[in-house]
Design an enzyme around this catalytic site. Structure first.
Site, short mmCIF file in Angstrom:
data_model
loop_
_atom_site.label_atom_id
_atom_site.label_comp_id
_atom_site.label_asym_id
_atom_site.label_seq_id
_atom_site.Cartn_x
_atom_site.Cartn_y
_atom_site.Cartn_z
N LYS A 1 0.83 -1.21 -0.07
CA LYS A 1 -0.41 -0.13 0.46
C LYS A 1 0.63 1.37 0.19
O LYS A 1 0.45 2.52 -0.44
CB LYS A 1 -0.90 -0.16 1.43
CG LYS A 1 -2.54 -0.71 0.57
CD LYS A 1 -2.05 -2.27 1.53
CE LYS A 1 -3.92 -2.69 1.55
NZ LYS A 1 -3.49 -3.89 1.87
C1 LIG Z 1 -4.72 -5.05 0.90
C2 LIG Z 1 -3.78 -6.47 0.78
C3 LIG Z 1 -4.17 -7.27 -0.30
C4 LIG Z 1 -5.49 -7.13 -0.67
O1 LIG Z 1 -4.96 -5.94 -1.88
P1 LIG Z 1 -6.42 -5.18 -2.04
O2 LIG Z 1 -5.95 -4.80 -3.18
O3 LIG Z 1 -7.17 -5.43 -1.39
O4 LIG Z 1 -6.72 -6.90 -3.21
C5 LIG Z 1 -3.08 -7.75 0.09
N1 LIG Z 1 -1.89 -8.16 1.06
C6 LIG Z 1 -1.64 -7.08 1.46
C7 LIG Z 1 -0.57 -7.11 2.40
C8 LIG Z 1 -2.42 -6.21 1.94
O5 LIG Z 1 -1.75 -5.68 2.69
#
Ligand SMILES: *Cc1c(COP(=O)(O)O)cnc(C)c1O
Length: 494
Positions: free
Chosen positions: A112
């Site tokens: 993120k």
């Molecule tokens: C948020 C997240 C996901 C999922 O991603 P999306 O965009 O919500 O599908 C997968 N792995 C980790 C470690 C995350 O933080």
């Protein structure tokens, strides 16, 4: 070229991308989309010789063209600098006969960061000299919260409020959020699941009385969740960059199709892969990897999206999601922009908990997407075998994706597994997966033991959480989230 964004549920009221990024979510509850997606494509041969910054410039210029070249340039420079621990930003490394796209080299050790280190800069530019201040309100399943806090802490003219499901994130994730410094931040645990948090946040955005009161204080609400198009577009960049890295390594030639396997929750990450495909990236299959909360796996089998099931707490908490918000954007593009149908499905989902798209659309969807899920036991086994066989330590989310890749023979195409978090965010589950006893050990004891066992150092930003002072200890019922936002706004924007 001017790109206009509008709600998935309404073809009208066009906005520039700056406006869409500032607003986050449309007033009718829809997500902002652009009908120009794919009209302009990328020159893939040129992409191969570019570094991450240059690729980011080109991709963003295509998706948010009302930002000037200079504006995008300065945002990209500021977002991807020393805050990432490698100049490659998202290095691609071998993983057996596949490849691992390492997306967790940012300040909070989750993918993120790639978007949330950029979003505050995009918002600041969009805000310009306006007097209006922005309160970011975000629901997190564990990783978005910290990444949003790190991105927005002490950014002029902004505040950030994060809601996480109390007791449903890892101890490290919890501490990452509750120890956050900054005069403009607020953090609150919610008695409920991530879906409760997300639903309530969407209600807060739709609450016109609340927004009028906040408006009186000169504050507008916005979102840092992947429902914000400003979260989505930075993620498109790393698909293109991964492809370029594959070409440079000699693994493929320009034009060869590549499969991507994506640990999926809210469908933001994998949707960015679809955007990359629409921009001309030779994407073969997008593999939607789910944990036991396998709504999307079932959907891709049956065409029926059914959230009427028990929520399961797994060892990949950031994917513990039953309502994948970004799927609404996919439905929009799948129906060639049929807002009415999308709106009707979303209404059915809200009232009955289920909707179906029919065989024809499902067939179209399956041309690109393929879904499977992995149980916790399988995920643990994958963490262990990946360590024993490859000497690579992966986190439980990444391991969900790798489990699914490992089930399938190579079909001749290169395959990239997206690595979405650093394993030290989940030290207890990773240590247990390696076959060690975690009874009575807190996350830091597990972190120590993992370091000793593997010789791989925990990132400093996680190891230094030990002993960091806790700044936030609020917990509220989901019904009280709106008033938490209001009082946080009053405190931050005095
Ligand atoms: C948020 C997240 C996901 C999922 O991603 P999306 O965009 O919500 O599908 C997968 N792995 C980790 C470690 C995350 O933080």
């Amino acid at each position: 070229m001017k790109t206009f964004y509008h709600s998935t549920r309404n073809g009208g009221e066009p906005l520039t991308s700056k406006q869409a990024i500032l607003r986050g979510i449309a007033p009718d509850g829809g997500l902002y989309v652009s009908d120009q997606l794919g009209e302009e494509t990328l020159d893939m041969a040129a992409m191969v010789n570019q570094d991450y910054h240059e690729t980011a410039q080109k991709v963003l210029a295509t998706l948010i063209p009302d930002y000037s070249t200079e504006e995008i340039g300065s945002c990209v420079r500021d977002a991807y600098a020393e805050n990432f621990d490698t100049p490659a930003v998202v290095p691609l490394t071998p993983l057996g006969s596949d490849w691992l796209l390492e997306l967790s080299h940012g300040p909070t050790c989750a993918f993120k960061d790639v978007a949330l280190q950029l979003l505050p800069h995009l918002m600041s530019v969009a805000r310009g000299k306006s007097e209006h201040r922005i309160m970011i309100v975000t629901a997190t399943s564990g990783d978005t919260g910290k990444a949003a806090l790190a991105g927005f802490a002490d950014v002029e003219g902004t505040g950030v409020t994060v809601f996480y499901p109390e007791g449903k994130v890892s101890e490290i994730q919890h501490l990452q959020m509750t120890t956050q410094l900054g005069r403009n931040v607020a953090v609150c645990g919610v008695e409920g699941t991530f879906d409760d948090c997300q639903t309530q946040v969407k209600r807060i955005f739709a609450d016109t009385a609340l927004s009028e009161r906040l408006h009186g204080r000169g504050v507008a609400l916005s979102s840092a969740n992947s429902i914000n198009v400003g979260r989505l577009v930075p993620q498109v960049v790393y698909y293109v960059d991964a492809y370029a890295q594959l070409v440079r390594s000699g693994a493929i030639s320009v034009g060869d199709a590549v499969d991507f396997c994506v640990p999926t929750g809210n469908f933001g990450d994998v949707l960015a892969g679809y955007y990359a495909k629409r921009l001309g990236l030779p994407v073969g299959r997008l593999i939607v990897a789910s944990n036991t909360n396998k709504v999307l796996t079932d959907f891709l089998k049956t065409g029926s999206y059914d959230r009427r099931r028990d929520f399961v707490k797994t060892i990949s908490p950031s994917m513990d999601i039953l309502v994948s918000s970004n799927f609404e954007r996919m439905l929009y593009y799948l129906t060639d922009g049929d807002s009415e149908r999308v709106g009707a499905w979303m209404a059915e989902l809200a009232t009955q908990g289920v909707y179906s798209i029919g065989d024809e659309l499902l067939g179209r969807l399956r041309e690109t997407f393929y879904g499977e899920f992995a149980t916790d036991d399988e995920t643990r086994r994958t963490i262990r075998t990946t360590w024993e066989e490859e000497h690579i330590l992966i986190d439980p989310h990444t391991a969900v994706a790798k489990t699914i890749l490992d089930r399938h023979e190579h079909n001749g195409r290169m395959r990239v597994c997206l690595s979405t978090a650093n394993p030290y965010k989940f030290p207890a589950d990773v240590l247990a997966a390696l076959g060690h006893d975690t009874q009575g050990k807190d996350d830091f004891a597990c972190m120590d033991e993992l370091q000793r066992l593997t010789g791989i150092a925990a990132p400093r930003q996680l190891s230094t959480l030990r002993g960091a002072p806790v700044m936030h200890d609020s917990i509220c019922a989901k019904e009280a989230m709106a008033s938490f936002v209001e009082s946080a706004t009053a405190r931050i924007f005095r």
